[in-house]
Design an enzyme around this catalytic site. Structure first.
Site, PDB file in Angstrom:
ATOM      1  CB  SER A 211       1.994  -8.546   1.285  1.00  0.00           C
ATOM      2  OG  SER A 211       3.155  -8.883   0.546  1.00  0.00           O
ATOM      3  CD  GLU A 391       9.297   3.657 -10.903  1.00  0.00           C
ATOM      4  OE1 GLU A 391      10.377   3.036 -10.677  1.00  0.00           O
ATOM      5  OE2 GLU A 391       9.220   4.625 -11.680  1.00  0.00           O
ATOM      6  CG  HIS A 395       3.205  -5.789  -2.669  1.00  0.00           C
ATOM      7  ND1 HIS A 395       4.422  -5.218  -2.343  1.00  0.00           N
ATOM      8  CD2 HIS A 395       2.978  -6.757  -1.744  1.00  0.00           C
ATOM      9  CE1 HIS A 395       4.906  -5.802  -1.260  1.00  0.00           C
ATOM     10  NE2 HIS A 395       4.045  -6.742  -0.874  1.00  0.00           N
TER      11      HIS A 395
END
Length: 425
Positions: A211, A391, A395
């Site tokens: 990701s 938060e 990422h």
């Protein structure tokens, strides 16, 4: 289209402008299966081009047009051949302008354009690699245009032109699912023309990862992986083909058949950038690997696969998470996974990009507070897609992903990875 960089119309009319007209003559009659030309703006299209007015909506039979959503406007600033102004230029005096008489193709491409505000232009194309040429500019106004492919992949730096300047930009893009989607936005966007040409021999830079690398969907904005920011850093000689997927480890990526799909498209001379670790570290039997054994074994399979087709594999250590200790130093969350990648690169004699070290330095320089601007730390109401705020210490938002992509480009320079180095913007 030939290059159309000019400070004003009179400057372009002498050299580059004449080349445009000559190229249009040469291009006419090319097979439509290999070449697509679109002329944006109100009115009839220049010869050899397909007209795309502001009301040109996509339909499957036609195979191109603007998708629903966003807003599209159009302007026609063309001068008539007798010197009188037409459309929006009527009654306006522009000293020194002189479009060559009879050069209606150039006049059309430069004088008429669409203004796409958060709009997506779709073209149905066979799967493959394409070179796209974008012509943008406005005789009367400064412009600022942002372009993304697939809704989220940044394929060009912000395109800016001064009033009277017309600039041609090129980029390479991979089409999957028989659809190319180009999203346009910006402070003052303009699209004058598009040319799309099949380019199967373009050098491809493949990405395999998780990701932190993937092309995050437009619906998740401002979430972004560094891989979706990377195309804008390369010239049209390189196509970045990002196969990274959220949640995958070096193991699950292979066991789901994703490496096989990637390798079915790879050719000699291509590059494969490999970054895993975040999900290898998790206690999930479908994804977890041991840094001393299975992690290195799976990573070696990527290396061997690339070398088998005479492509160049490049190992990348996993980017750091945003966790600081009481002294403001970045805490290590990867343990033995980072040294394992370094060891494997040395064992196999393949290039290594130590992104863990580069991101450690970046985050420590930014500090505990400043580094929030790189990650998905957002306030309630700051972004429409996350009204309650976020938060997230793993990422990136677009700003951070762009900084990480810049670190990857920096490493390409440091390692002298040719010909990638030659093709950096």
């Amino acid at each position: 289209m030939k290059s159309v960089e000019a400070a004003d119309l009179s400057a372009a009319s002498g050299g580059q402008a004449q080349n445009i007209g000559k190229q249009a003559e040469l291009d006419r009659g090319l097979p439509r299966t290999d070449d697509w030309r679109f002329d944006f703006g109100p009115g009839a299209a220049a010869e050899g081009y397909r007209a795309v007015g502001p009301d040109c909506r996509y339909d499957a039979d036609k195979g191109y047009g603007f998708e629903d959503g966003g807003s599209v406007y159009g302007r026609d600033r063309r001068l008539q051949e007798d010197g009188a102004m037409s459309g929006d230029m009527a009654g306006t005096n522009i000293p020194g302008t002189n479009i060559p008489g009879g050069d209606t193709g150039l006049s059309r491409l430069r004088g008429s354009f669409c203004i796409p505000l958060g709009a997506v232009f779709r073209v149905d194309l066979p799967d493959g690699t394409y070179r796209v040429t974008l012509l943008t500019g406005d005789e009367l106004a400064d412009t600022h245009t942002l372009v993304k492919a697939g809704g989220s992949k940044r394929i060009l730096p912000p395109v800016r032109t001064a009033a009277g300047q017309f600039v041609e930009h090129r980029f390479a893009v991979q089409v999957y699912g028989s659809t190319l989607r180009l999203a346009f936005a910006g402070k003052a966007p303009r699209v004058n023309a598009l040319e799309i040409v099949s380019s199967p021999n373009t050098l491809t830079l493949f990405l395999a990862g998780d990701s932190t690398v993937t092309d995050q969907p437009a619906s998740g904005y401002p979430y972004a992986g560094w891989g979706q920011m990377l195309p804008a850093l390369f010239k049209h000689d390189v196509c970045v083909d990002n196969h990274a997927v959220s949640g995958r480890s070096s193991r699950s990526f292979i066991e789901e058949g994703r490496l096989d799909v990637l390798m079915s498209r790879m050719k000699a001379g291509d590059f494969l950038l490999i970054q895993f670790g975040h999900n290898d570290e998790k206690a999930d039997p479908r994804r977890s690997t041991d840094p001393h054994t299975t992690y290195k074994e799976y990573l070696r399979r990527y290396i061997d696969a690339a070398l088998a087709v005479k492509a160049q594999p490049v190992l990348i250590t996993p980017v750091q998470r945003r966790y600081f200790d009481a002294e403001g130093r970045l805490a290590d969350t990867h343990g033995e996974y980072v040294p394992a990648v370094c060891e494997l690169a040395a064992e196999c004699g393949v290039p290594l990009i130590d992104l863990a070290e580069k991101t450690r330095a970046l985050l420590e320089q930014a500090g505990p507070e400043g580094s929030k601007e790189l990650f998905m730390w957002t306030l309630p109401g700051e972004y429409m897609n996350f009204p309650a705020g976020m938060e997230d210490n793993t990422h990136f938002q677009e700003t951070g992903a762009a900084r990480i992509a810049g670190l990857v480009a920096e490493a390409v320079r440091e390692l002298q990875l040719q010909p990638l180095l030659m093709y950096l913007r």
